[in-house]
Design a protein around this motif. Structure first.
Motif, PDB file in Angstrom:
ATOM      1  N   CYS A 179       0.504  -1.346  -0.246  1.00  8.49           N
ATOM      2  CA  CYS A 179       0.455  -0.143   0.378  1.00  8.49           C
ATOM      3  C   CYS A 179       0.985   1.229   0.196  1.00  8.49           C
ATOM      4  O   CYS A 179       0.988   1.906  -0.906  1.00  8.49           O
ATOM      5  CB  CYS A 179      -1.120   0.103   1.398  1.00  8.49           C
ATOM      6  N   TYR A 194      -0.158   5.747  -7.073  1.00  7.03           N
ATOM      7  CA  TYR A 194      -1.099   4.668  -7.889  1.00  7.03           C
ATOM      8  C   TYR A 194      -1.966   3.926  -6.125  1.00  7.03           C
ATOM      9  O   TYR A 194      -2.498   3.350  -6.189  1.00  7.03           O
ATOM     10  CB  TYR A 194      -0.248   3.467  -8.111  1.00  7.03           C
ATOM     11  N   TYR A 234      -5.274   4.867  -5.790  1.00  9.17           N
ATOM     12  CA  TYR A 234      -6.545   4.300  -6.637  1.00  9.17           C
ATOM     13  C   TYR A 234      -6.179   2.853  -6.610  1.00  9.17           C
ATOM     14  O   TYR A 234      -7.113   2.198  -7.233  1.00  9.17           O
ATOM     15  CB  TYR A 234      -6.197   5.179  -7.457  1.00  9.17           C
ATOM     16  N   VAL A 235      -5.231   2.079  -7.121  1.00  8.31           N
ATOM     17  CA  VAL A 235      -5.028   0.870  -7.301  1.00  8.31           C
ATOM     18  C   VAL A 235      -5.255  -0.106  -6.357  1.00  8.31           C
ATOM     19  O   VAL A 235      -5.610  -1.361  -5.885  1.00  8.31           O
ATOM     20  CB  VAL A 235      -3.569   0.463  -8.823  1.00  8.31           C
ATOM     21  N   TRP A 236      -4.343   0.573  -5.423  1.00  7.74           N
ATOM     22  CA  TRP A 236      -4.919  -0.264  -4.034  1.00  7.74           C
ATOM     23  C   TRP A 236      -6.258  -0.431  -3.509  1.00  7.74           C
ATOM     24  O   TRP A 236      -6.749  -1.150  -2.497  1.00  7.74           O
ATOM     25  CB  TRP A 236      -3.719   0.237  -2.947  1.00  7.74           C
ATOM     26  N   ASN A 237      -7.236   1.152  -3.313  1.00  5.08           N
ATOM     27  CA  ASN A 237      -8.542   0.979  -3.410  1.00  5.08           C
ATOM     28  C   ASN A 237      -9.130   0.166  -3.757  1.00  5.08           C
ATOM     29  O   ASN A 237      -9.690  -0.576  -3.202  1.00  5.08           O
ATOM     30  CB  ASN A 237      -8.590   2.785  -3.492  1.00  5.08           C
ATOM     31  N   ASN A 238      -8.957  -0.023  -4.961  1.00  2.03           N
ATOM     32  CA  ASN A 238      -9.659  -0.856  -6.013  1.00  2.03           C
ATOM     33  C   ASN A 238      -8.720  -2.606  -6.341  1.00  2.03           C
ATOM     34  O   ASN A 238      -9.744  -3.445  -5.986  1.00  2.03           O
ATOM     35  CB  ASN A 238      -9.332  -0.666  -7.791  1.00  2.03           C
ATOM     36  N   GLN A 239      -8.089  -2.976  -4.936  1.00  2.00           N
ATOM     37  CA  GLN A 239      -7.839  -3.858  -4.941  1.00  2.00           C
ATOM     38  C   GLN A 239      -7.446  -4.584  -5.902  1.00  2.00           C
ATOM     39  O   GLN A 239      -7.881  -5.828  -6.949  1.00  2.00           O
ATOM     40  CB  GLN A 239      -8.712  -4.920  -4.430  1.00  2.00           C
ATOM     41  N   VAL A 251      -6.591  -4.575 -10.508  1.00  2.14           N
ATOM     42  CA  VAL A 251      -6.524  -3.710 -12.319  1.00  2.14           C
ATOM     43  C   VAL A 251      -6.795  -4.400 -13.012  1.00  2.14           C
ATOM     44  O   VAL A 251      -6.874  -5.563 -13.528  1.00  2.14           O
ATOM     45  CB  VAL A 251      -4.472  -2.670 -12.829  1.00  2.14           C
TER      46      VAL A 251
END
Length: 248
Positions: free
Chosen positions: A65, A73, A75-80, A82
């Protein structure tokens, strides 16, 4: 060899920090875990780590994270995850390389020791002379010349820059000239006879000429530096012997 010279040597080879490879491996494995079935043990362990991270515990998941957030990036962590792993990995790698290049450029500006080096080192890539110059002694002499010289020795021994004087010019001509790379390559009369055999050096006197020559770094320049170093070493050795005879 000092830490800074080791860093310059790595830049001559075009090497990037091993941390980039490490970070890429971690992110690649993280993406692999995200696509695993929930019954897989790695996925189960990851979900436990995620729970601990969410309550403020420091875990491997927290490190992922932090890494993604640091390079923009989050937001990529938040979305878990890509949509396209291959595209994302390529993008991440380029981002890490760009960050490293910016740090490298900043270090060149901030370190006074790199003042001369940054004048001719424009790209963070392996220098072509390392492959094109086949005579090892000449290649080594050129590499050492690019990363250090007498002026650097003076810096390590706390001699102020105005006192890092060329011994030959001081003794023969009475000129207190700082022995820097430009003086060594283009001006010093100790190497005048050798320099006559290298047409590309004879008419060069300005700093811009020095920068151009160092960017090209051909076998002729390497040969001159090797021969000039031998002359310099012999002169300094003879001078020290004479001093010891006069002042036993």
């Amino acid at each position: 060899m000092t830490t800074t010279n080791c860093a310059i040597l790595g830049e001559e080879l075009g090497r990037r920090p091993i941390a980039i490879k490490y970070h890429m491996t971690c992110i690649k494995y993280w993406l692999k875990i995200l696509r695993m079935d929930k019954a897989r043990y790695p996925k189960i362990c990851y979900m436990k780590l995620l729970e601990l991270h969410n309550v403020g515990r420091l875990t491997w998941a927290a490190s992922i994270c932090e890494l993604l957030s640091r390079i923009g990036y989050r937001y990529v962590w938040n979305n878990q995850g890509v949509g396209n792993d291959d595209w994302f990995l390529a993008t991440i790698k380029q981002r890490l390389l760009d960050i490293d290049f910016q740090k490298w450029s900043s270090d060149l500006v901030e370190h006074s020791k790199m003042k001369v080096y940054r004048s001719f080192k424009g790209e963070l890539e392996m220098e072509k002379y390392l492959m094109s110059i086949t005579i090892a002694e000449h290649r080594i002499a050129l590499s050492k010349f690019r990363i250090r010289l007498n002026i650097e020795i003076g810096r390590r021994t706390s001699v102020i820059i105005d006192e890092r004087i060329c011994a030959y010019c001081q003794n023969v001509n009475g000129n207190n000239v700082v022995e820097d790379e430009i003086h060594f390559l283009l001006h010093c009369n100790l190497y005048r006879e050798v320099r006559k055999h290298f047409d590309h050096l004879c008419k060069c006197k300005e700093e811009r000429d020095f920068i151009r020559i160092m960017k090209q770094c051909d076998r002729h320049t390497a040969a001159f530096i090797f021969k000039a170093n031998q002359i310099r070493a012999k002169y300094l050795n003879d001078m020290s012997i004479n001093v010891s005879i006069i002042c036993p």
